[in-house]
Design a protein around this motif. Structure first.
Motif, PDB file in Angstrom:
ATOM      1  N   VAL A  35       0.852  -1.187   0.000  1.00 55.33           N
ATOM      2  CA  VAL A  35       0.000   0.000   0.000  1.00 55.33           C
ATOM      3  C   VAL A  35       0.888   1.237   0.000  1.00 55.33           C
ATOM      4  O   VAL A  35       1.824   1.346   0.812  1.00 55.33           O
ATOM      5  CB  VAL A  35      -0.934   0.026   1.228  1.00 55.33           C
ATOM      6  CG1 VAL A  35      -1.614   1.393   1.358  1.00 55.33           C
ATOM      7  CG2 VAL A  35      -1.980  -1.063   1.117  1.00 55.33           C
ATOM      8  N   PHE A  36       0.593   2.146  -0.898  1.00 56.11           N
ATOM      9  CA  PHE A  36       1.315   3.413  -0.962  1.00 56.11           C
ATOM     10  C   PHE A  36       0.360   4.530  -0.585  1.00 56.11           C
ATOM     11  O   PHE A  36      -0.713   4.668  -1.173  1.00 56.11           O
ATOM     12  CB  PHE A  36       1.859   3.657  -2.370  1.00 56.11           C
ATOM     13  CG  PHE A  36       2.666   4.928  -2.493  1.00 56.11           C
ATOM     14  CD1 PHE A  36       3.883   5.056  -1.853  1.00 56.11           C
ATOM     15  CD2 PHE A  36       2.196   5.984  -3.258  1.00 56.11           C
ATOM     16  CE1 PHE A  36       4.635   6.225  -1.969  1.00 56.11           C
ATOM     17  CE2 PHE A  36       2.934   7.154  -3.381  1.00 56.11           C
ATOM     18  CZ  PHE A  36       4.161   7.276  -2.733  1.00 56.11           C
ATOM     19  N   ASN A  37       0.731   5.310   0.432  1.00 56.46           N
ATOM     20  CA  ASN A  37      -0.049   6.476   0.877  1.00 56.46           C
ATOM     21  C   ASN A  37       0.702   7.728   0.440  1.00 56.46           C
ATOM     22  O   ASN A  37       1.684   8.130   1.083  1.00 56.46           O
ATOM     23  CB  ASN A  37      -0.240   6.463   2.386  1.00 56.46           C
ATOM     24  CG  ASN A  37      -1.000   5.229   2.873  1.00 56.46           C
ATOM     25  OD1 ASN A  37      -0.419   4.319   3.459  1.00 56.46           O
ATOM     26  ND2 ASN A  37      -2.298   5.198   2.637  1.00 56.46           N
ATOM     27  N   PRO A  38       0.280   8.350  -0.653  1.00 61.04           N
ATOM     28  CA  PRO A  38       1.065   9.431  -1.255  1.00 61.04           C
ATOM     29  C   PRO A  38       1.149  10.719  -0.436  1.00 61.04           C
ATOM     30  O   PRO A  38       2.045  11.529  -0.657  1.00 61.04           O
ATOM     31  CB  PRO A  38       0.363   9.680  -2.589  1.00 61.04           C
ATOM     32  CG  PRO A  38      -1.035   9.205  -2.378  1.00 61.04           C
ATOM     33  CD  PRO A  38      -0.915   8.038  -1.451  1.00 61.04           C
ATOM     34  N   GLY A  39       0.221  10.907   0.503  1.00 62.01           N
ATOM     35  CA  GLY A  39       0.217  12.151   1.274  1.00 62.01           C
ATOM     36  C   GLY A  39       1.106  12.149   2.491  1.00 62.01           C
ATOM     37  O   GLY A  39       1.171  13.149   3.222  1.00 62.01           O
ATOM     38  N   GLU A  40       1.800  11.058   2.736  1.00 63.39           N
ATOM     39  CA  GLU A  40       2.612  10.954   3.944  1.00 63.39           C
ATOM     40  C   GLU A  40       4.016  11.515   3.736  1.00 63.39           C
ATOM     41  O   GLU A  40       4.449  11.761   2.608  1.00 63.39           O
ATOM     42  CB  GLU A  40       2.674   9.495   4.390  1.00 63.39           C
ATOM     43  CG  GLU A  40       1.309   8.944   4.766  1.00 63.39           C
ATOM     44  CD  GLU A  40       1.319   7.487   5.161  1.00 63.39           C
ATOM     45  OE1 GLU A  40       0.260   6.999   5.601  1.00 63.39           O
ATOM     46  OE2 GLU A  40       2.378   6.826   5.022  1.00 63.39           O
ATOM     47  N   GLY A  41       4.730  11.690   4.843  1.00 66.37           N
ATOM     48  CA  GLY A  41       6.078  12.229   4.748  1.00 66.37           C
ATOM     49  C   GLY A  41       6.862  12.025   6.016  1.00 66.37           C
ATOM     50  O   GLY A  41       6.533  11.171   6.845  1.00 66.37           O
ATOM     51  N   TRP A  42       7.918  12.809   6.190  1.00 64.78           N
ATOM     52  CA  TRP A  42       8.745  12.737   7.392  1.00 64.78           C
ATOM     53  C   TRP A  42       9.341  14.108   7.670  1.00 64.78           C
ATOM     54  O   TRP A  42       9.382  14.984   6.797  1.00 64.78           O
ATOM     55  CB  TRP A  42       9.850  11.685   7.256  1.00 64.78           C
ATOM     56  CG  TRP A  42      10.830  11.922   6.129  1.00 64.78           C
ATOM     57  CD1 TRP A  42      10.740  11.435   4.844  1.00 64.78           C
ATOM     58  CD2 TRP A  42      12.042  12.691   6.172  1.00 64.78           C
ATOM     59  NE1 TRP A  42      11.810  11.855   4.091  1.00 64.78           N
ATOM     60  CE2 TRP A  42      12.637  12.623   4.880  1.00 64.78           C
ATOM     61  CE3 TRP A  42      12.686  13.416   7.161  1.00 64.78           C
ATOM     62  CZ2 TRP A  42      13.832  13.271   4.566  1.00 64.78           C
ATOM     63  CZ3 TRP A  42      13.883  14.068   6.863  1.00 64.78           C
ATOM     64  CH2 TRP A  42      14.447  13.990   5.578  1.00 64.78           C
ATOM     65  N   VAL A  43       9.789  14.284   8.906  1.00 64.36           N
ATOM     66  CA  VAL A  43      10.376  15.554   9.314  1.00 64.36           C
ATOM     67  C   VAL A  43      11.524  15.292  10.279  1.00 64.36           C
ATOM     68  O   VAL A  43      11.498  14.322  11.034  1.00 64.36           O
ATOM     69  CB  VAL A  43       9.306  16.471   9.965  1.00 64.36           C
ATOM     70  CG1 VAL A  43       8.735  15.834  11.232  1.00 64.36           C
ATOM     71  CG2 VAL A  43       9.876  17.844  10.275  1.00 64.36           C
ATOM     72  N   ASP A  44      12.529  16.128  10.227  1.00 68.59           N
ATOM     73  CA  ASP A  44      13.610  16.071  11.201  1.00 68.59           C
ATOM     74  C   ASP A  44      13.255  17.021  12.339  1.00 68.59           C
ATOM     75  O   ASP A  44      13.376  18.247  12.215  1.00 68.59           O
ATOM     76  CB  ASP A  44      14.937  16.481  10.550  1.00 68.59           C
ATOM     77  CG  ASP A  44      16.114  16.280  11.478  1.00 68.59           C
ATOM     78  OD1 ASP A  44      16.332  17.150  12.351  1.00 68.59           O
ATOM     79  OD2 ASP A  44      16.816  15.264  11.353  1.00 68.59           O
ATOM     80  N   LEU A  45      12.766  16.471  13.450  1.00 69.72           N
ATOM     81  CA  LEU A  45      12.237  17.291  14.535  1.00 69.72           C
ATOM     82  C   LEU A  45      13.275  18.203  15.190  1.00 69.72           C
ATOM     83  O   LEU A  45      12.970  19.362  15.491  1.00 69.72           O
ATOM     84  CB  LEU A  45      11.565  16.409  15.584  1.00 69.72           C
ATOM     85  CG  LEU A  45      10.247  15.757  15.157  1.00 69.72           C
ATOM     86  CD1 LEU A  45       9.713  14.860  16.262  1.00 69.72           C
ATOM     87  CD2 LEU A  45       9.211  16.816  14.785  1.00 69.72           C
ATOM     88  N   PRO A  46      14.499  17.736  15.474  1.00 75.09           N
ATOM     89  CA  PRO A  46      15.461  18.649  16.097  1.00 75.09           C
ATOM     90  C   PRO A  46      15.698  19.924  15.286  1.00 75.09           C
ATOM     91  O   PRO A  46      15.846  21.014  15.861  1.00 75.09           O
ATOM     92  CB  PRO A  46      16.729  17.804  16.199  1.00 75.09           C
ATOM     93  CG  PRO A  46      16.213  16.406  16.357  1.00 75.09           C
ATOM     94  CD  PRO A  46      15.021  16.354  15.431  1.00 75.09           C
TER      95      PRO A  46
END
Length: 376
Positions: A145-156
């Protein structure tokens, strides 16, 4: 709290994304805020988070909506601050299960579609078209399953930016303060105290110390469920890979880092950590190497991965899985933030909390996530 009891001075304990983001929102509202952390900022769960921005899988409708709003706020943040594009990405999330569990994953996708969450079923061969950098032989033959609206962030990195804005608005930051606490008298918050006994008078306070929140509640006699495990997050040295999406696979979760490396997480590695009676813990070198091997297996070309750094500590997970936000019913002016999805909710929920703390305006969006639910 009510509209006639506006908080003018607020203390916040916790230098992660919830604490810093709420501090900034309160400062924008004209509140005098002191932000306290036991060590340097981002030294807790925010510094060792996979920080996958998502609302995938089964969860309550209310929690899903909160997370989707959280993702939307990150998109707004990126649009307003294009300088964050290096460490705030939306290249989608790819999930697959072990062979034979395809029906389970399809039921997840059906549920996601029923609540309006974008997801696509891909055959193993189709994965390369939307998620380059994946070893297709590692993908379940039943598909993914591919969810195209997702992502990631570098919180620091985000926290560094938010703190700069907070200080510019007159906020005070106290780092390396040791184990600090919220001072209570007659069932009302009166101050925040650092480990050396320094007390700052406040009208209200927020405890945003991740997995330490339930321990503070126990000391107060306030019930709060806690399922926080000790976990590892590995950061690798830079590696030549085309991977952009977040991978959530049966044995490893992987995302890119701004430095060109990878962040690695898994559930099985948590089970190999020994936790002693005094709270200390230790992990095996074989566990670390196992994470590297599992990550290599899902990447195209199966590159050799090397450890850059390891983050180890308790991963905040409230009892029942859903977050805990808001004021304690037992103590006026005492607010908490405790959630497993701190990254996803790290900008939006603090906006809601800041208005609750400053003006007593309770958000209906947080109704199902109040700390009082553990007393029911």
């Amino acid at each position: 709290m009510n509209l006639s009891s506006t908080a003018k001075r607020v203390g916040i304990i916790g230098g992660g994304i919830f604490g810093v983001s709420t501090a900034l929102q309160l400062a924008k509202l004209g509140v005098e805020v002191t932000l306290i952390n036991d060590g340097p900022l981002s030294n807790g769960a925010s510094g060792r988070s996979l920080a996958w921005l998502n609302s995938a899988n089964f969860r309550s409708r209310e929690y899903h909506e909160l997370r989707v709003m959280g993702i939307d706020r990150w998109r707004t943040f990126l649009a307003q601050r294009p300088d964050t594009a290096e460490f705030l990405k939306f290249d989608g999330g790819l999930t697959w299960e072990i062979d034979g569990a395809g029906d389970k994953l399809r039921s997840v996708l059906d549920y996601e579609h029923s609540i309006g969450y974008d997801g696509q079923w891909l055959s193993a061969d189709e994965v390369a078209t939307v998620a380059p950098g994946v070893d297709l032989s590692a993908v379940s033959a039943e598909g993914a399953v591919f969810n195209p609206g997702e992502g990631w962030v570098d919180l620091p990195r985000v926290i560094t930016l938010l703190v700069k804005d907070f200080v510019a608005l007159g906020g005070t930051v106290i780092e390396n303060a040791g184990e600090s606490r919220i001072v209570v008298a007659d069932n009302k918050v009166t101050g925040v105290a650092t480990a050396d006994g320094h007390v700052i008078d406040v009208d209200a306070a927020l405890l945003a110390t991740g997995p330490s929140v339930p321990y503070a509640m126990r000391d107060l006699g306030v019930p709060m469920g806690d399922e926080s495990p000790v976990a590892l997050l590995l950061f690798t040295k830079p590696v030549d890979t085309k991977l952009k999406a977040v991978l959530n696979t049966p044995r490893i979760a992987v995302r890119p880092t701004p430095e060109g490396g990878l962040a690695l997480d898994s559930g099985w590695s948590e089970e190999e950590i020994t936790v002693h009676e005094d709270g200390a813990f230790e992990y095996l070198e074989s566990t670390v190497q196992g994470l590297l091997v599992e990550a290599s297996r899902v990447l195209e070309g199966n590159p050799t991965l090397e450890v850059e750094s390891i983050g180890a500590g308790r991963k905040p997970i409230p009892g029942g899985g859903e977050p805990v936000f808001g004021e304690l019913t037992q103590i006026s002016g005492y607010f908490v933030a405790f959630s497993h999805s701190g990254a996803t909710q790290g900008l939006f929920v603090p906006e809601l909390l800041a208005r609750e703390i400053a003006f007593g305006i309770e958000s209906p969006l947080l109704k199902n996530f109040r700390p009082g639910r553990y007393s029911a």
